[in-house]
Design an enzyme around this catalytic site. Structure first.
Site, PDB file in Angstrom:
ATOM      1  N   ASP A 117       0.838  -1.201   0.000  1.00  0.00           N
ATOM      2  CA  ASP A 117       0.000   0.000   0.000  1.00  0.00           C
ATOM      3  C   ASP A 117       0.874   1.253   0.000  1.00  0.00           C
ATOM      4  OD1 ASP A 117      -2.609   1.514   0.640  1.00  0.00           O
ATOM      5  OD2 ASP A 117      -1.313   2.043   2.332  1.00  0.00           O
ATOM      6  N   LYS A 129       1.473   4.365  -3.015  1.00  0.00           N
ATOM      7  CA  LYS A 129       1.469   5.817  -2.793  1.00  0.00           C
ATOM      8  C   LYS A 129       2.792   6.440  -3.247  1.00  0.00           C
ATOM      9  CE  LYS A 129      -1.872   5.263   0.927  1.00  0.00           C
ATOM     10  NZ  LYS A 129      -2.009   4.885   2.347  1.00  0.00           N
TER      11      LYS A 129
END
Lengths: 378, 378
Positions: free
Chosen positions: B226, B230
């Site tokens: 995750d 980003k």
């Protein structure tokens, strides 16, 4: 579509802005045409708004002979066939007083000038209302230079978050003074009663002045008025009807006995007499594991706005501040309210380049809006 | 002018978004009309895009019988007489893969969905290029939820600042885990070899899972993917051609021996065997007055992107982080370069309300642009 840009004020911020805009134009498709340049007495522009070359703006302005008469300039800008953005890089109150009129003409405004948003309340409201009409008005750099402070507040308010409190250090000069005078690293020694090796307040002010970090007369920083203007802007954008920057408590760091000194130098000469009083406050804060910081606060529930020297625990974001950085903490309902962890923005809040950057970002936002986009099927 | 809004994904973020948009409409002039609602299997909309009442959207969707076929939905949205904003509140890769096509139709996109910007590089570039055409694409909440991270990066890049380094903590879960496991306040005890009273790593993970702070299988947080997504987005917006979130070093916090555990529960059962290894890292960091934080870094000069567990001195902004806050530090030329004080944004980076807020702010920005403004004299 091209967009005409008129720039008033070719000082430190203005020069940096013109340089950044010229570079932007080279990287993109030359959307922005410089059509007017003005300083306090003279202005360079033609009646048909001919483009001024970015690489010779200085000599064009040096040769200018038209008077810098705002009424005449607006009358000419009004005739533009394409959108016009007026960039007010001054801190002039008289220009700011005419923002409403300028917006009514459909001329957009981008400016770091605090005066238009922190002076008379009715004028502010008038400008805000008119900025929803034909002309747009952006002023990110009026608080914290290029830091995303006003845009963040706008997003919070517009999307319906409830502001509980805003607190911050909004003066680069006062940030530097207290980060140096009362650093977190000095707490342990101060708790033992040891302030050897720590600077006295008057010494910090003198060094800051000698380094060019203060206004020519340091009292213009120490009176807190610059911070009060920024607090006025943030309060009003949060929905409080603040009459003026002198309508709420603003602590002056100028000892009463020195208020009437005839010059900044006389003030600096008298300041050492007050070092003990500042030292005592620093020592008292240290006893509570805290440091001194000059902060502005807006408490929405009680509508209390204030600017004051306060103690903050060494674990707080304010205690860890470095150099002349600004910091602002937004306590809002969605971010956990008064007891939650606030949304924090921190960084350099003064300087030509970062101030100009905030103004240019505003210009590009206005540019995006005036250029619009077609809908589906069009 | 009214603007049509189509919302895909009525989960936590979607619900909060619909509630915030309904409130916004009440405060303003009902600019935004909800015309389509879809979840994974069904969609509610009519061929003539009739308005769906905000206060009964749930029952309208419950009664929906049309299949949630994106091609059919787009064909209908394309017929809109007014601008359309598609709000993709899913994390669906198949929808994200069609952003380019959607933008080509002149349909605007606002989304927190990371997939469209962190998967295939060519698809990302295609979307970026098309977002300069007829359709606009905003995705603030794809990094740090409602925090002004992408808008700040965009302003820095567009105004011509040079990004030197971006470093931050981009996962609320991993922020919480290490703020709890390795707090700055534990350094002094750890330096004395005392870790009594400090939680073990497996305990922190278990408590986080029990409190709902992690994914159902905590490995989905601990694998770092995750955060890598980003970082991919931030790198690409900074100008680096990052092929995918697995094309740079990403440290997994899952011990190798536990990678093949069949379930999250089996993983949690095996994790205590590795507590000593984590404890050793924490103690080593403390010897250098530092804490452990799981950070993503982008070094522009060397084009090095990485996600890793690193030690940070107790005086750094990262060490003082609280709860599950995110933080990002932008080191840029205008903000003093690699040795200067960075521009810092900090606060809650996850949660339905703040994520929805970022999406709504994007919708309002698109709204401002599509509504445009007349020029002077018009």
């Amino acid at each position: 579509m091209s967009i005409n840009v008129a720039v008033i004020g070719p000082g430190g911020v203005g020069k940096a802005f013109l340089s950044q805009l010229a570079q932007y134009n080279k990287r993109s498709d030359n959307t922005y045409k410089l059509v007017l340049l003005a300083r306090s007495k003279v202005a360079a522009y033609t009646d048909d708004l001919q483009e001024i070359a970015f690489d010779s703006w200085q000599s064009t302005l040096d040769k200018a002979i038209k008077p810098a008469d705002l009424t005449a300039m607006l009358a000419t800008l009004k005739t533009s066939k394409v959108p016009v953005i007026l960039v007010d890089n001054t801190s002039n109150e008289a220009i700011a007083a005419r923002y409403g009129e300028i917006l009514d003409l459909g001329i957009h405004i981008a400016t770091p000038n605090k005066k238009g948003f922190s002076s008379d309340l009715q004028a502010f409201k008038d400008t805000q209302r008119k900025a929803k009409g034909r002309g747009l008005c952006f002023h990110e750099s009026s608080v914290g230079a290029g830091l995303p402070i006003l845009s963040t507040l706008k997003d919070l308010v517009e999307t319906g978050d409830t502001i509980c409190k805003i607190e911050g250090i909004f003066s680069g000069t006062l940030s530097y003074l207290f980060n140096t005078f009362s650093p977190a690293s000095a707490i342990d020694a101060l708790k033992q009663g040891d302030d050897v090796g720590l600077p006295k307040f008057s010494q910090v002010v003198q060094v800051a002045k000698d380094s060019g970090f203060t206004e020519p007369d340091p009292r213009d920083d120490l009176n807190g008025l610059d911070v009060a203007r920024k607090l006025t802007i943030l309060s009003r954008l949060s929905g409080l009807d603040i009459a003026s920057p002198t309508s709420f408590p603003v602590q002056s760091l100028i000892p009463e006995a020195l208020e009437s000194c005839e010059s900044g130098d006389a003030f600096l000469k008298g300041l050492p007499d007050h070092d003990d009083a500042y030292g005592k406050q620093r020592a008292e804060a240290a006893q509570n594991d805290s440091v001194l910081r000059f902060v502005g606060s807006i408490e929405m529930a009680t509508q209390q706005v204030s600017v004051a020297l306060k103690a903050f625990p060494k674990t707080s974001a304010f205690a860890g501040l470095k150099g002349s950085d600004n910091v602002v903490a937004f306590y809002t309902e969605r971010y956990g309210g008064l007891e939650g962890n606030p949304l924090i923005v921190q960084g350099a809040g003064a300087g030509g380049d970062v101030t100009a950057m905030g103004v240019l970002a505003d210009v590009l936002k206005i540019g995006a809006i005036v250029q619009g986009r077609p809908g589906p099927g069009q």
